[in-house]
Write an enzyme that holds these catalytic residues in place. Structure first.
Site, PDB file in Angstrom:
ATOM      1  N   CYS A 182      39.099  36.458  34.175  1.00 31.85           N
ATOM      2  CA  CYS A 182      39.011  37.908  34.292  1.00 31.85           C
ATOM      3  C   CYS A 182      39.128  38.365  32.853  1.00 31.85           C
ATOM      4  CB  CYS A 182      40.135  38.568  35.057  1.00 31.85           C
ATOM      5  SG  CYS A 182      40.003  40.368  35.257  1.00 31.85           S
ATOM      6  N   GLU A 208      32.423  40.720  36.364  1.00 34.09           N
ATOM      7  CA  GLU A 208      32.131  39.216  36.078  1.00 34.09           C
ATOM      8  C   GLU A 208      30.614  39.362  35.678  1.00 34.09           C
ATOM      9  OE1 GLU A 208      33.752  36.656  35.126  1.00 34.09           O
ATOM     10  OE2 GLU A 208      35.744  37.023  35.969  1.00 34.09           O
TER      11      GLU A 208
END
Length: 231
Positions: A2, A107
């Site tokens: 992340c 993402e």
């Protein structure tokens, strides 16, 4: 991993969500493109009062024993399956767990060797949520102590795996207290470090501008259907 997320909820919303008095919170604004090494609000247990509090910390954990703060560039994430034993995170995992408030994370889907497509991931309910995190306080030889944090990651759920092979650990509100309270250091709440249910989340393609950390506006979270989606 992340490496980018968004926090659009106001301080008023987050104070209510995490059970903290608004007047006790440090000031911070929404951030639609949170990047490593930036300073962000984190929820931890107050050392004296034993209640949740907000603190501003830098993203990229610097262990208390580090020689300098540069190590924080490579510690924005901690793998959930390794954190309890890895020297970088071991002590924080036992004693300094925290929550990182967010509304969405980003993402990138690899389309080919040169092209990636950004996606945002949020809850179906539209509510804010919290990543499971760890925090540390590092004291340099000169200057003020530095407080930093990292985000724990785990295997992706069925939604996230379409785009990436990892996802941040998202905690249910009912587990917030258990995660940040010290409990038994010999038995940390490892069972909470699991993929969040895919059916409670949704994802959508967003503007490629999110790839530049200088871009930080609400429109980054708008859906922008790209060409050549892989699903």
């Amino acid at each position: 991993m992340c490496g980018r997320f968004a926090r659009r909820s106001t301080q008023e919303v987050l104070a209510d969500w995490f059970g903290v008095e608004l007047e006790d919170m440090p000031w911070f604004a929404p951030d639609y493109n949170v990047s490593p090494q930036s300073t962000q609000p984190v929820v931890r247990l107050h050392a004296d009062r034993g209640k949740p509090e907000f603190a501003l910390m830098r993203w990229g954990l610097v262990p208390y024993w580090a020689k300098d703060a540069k190590i924080g560039y490579s510690t924005i994430n901690a793998r959930a399956e390794e954190a309890a034993a890895k020297p970088l995170f071991r002590e924080a995992f036992k004693k300094r767990r925290c929550l990182i408030p967010t509304d969405a994370f980003y993402e990138w889907q690899q389309l080919n060797a040169k092209t990636k497509r950004p996606f945002a991931f949020a809850l179906q309910s539209g509510e804010p949520y919290a990543f499971a995190g760890l925090w540390e306080r590092w004291k340099p030889r000169d200057g003020e102590p530095l407080e930093t944090f990292t985000i724990l990651t785990t295997d992706p759920n069925a939604l996230a795996e379409r785009v990436h092979n990892r996802m941040p650990v998202i905690l249910e509100p009912r587990d917030y207290s258990r995660w940040i309270e010290p409990g038994d250091p010999a038995r940390p709440p490892i069972d909470l470090l699991r993929p969040y249910p895919a059916e409670k989340m949704h994802s959508w393609p967003v503007d490629e501008r999110v790839g530049n950390v200088r871009n930080n506006d609400a429109e980054l979270l708008n859906e922008r259907p790209p060409e050549n989606l892989l699903f």
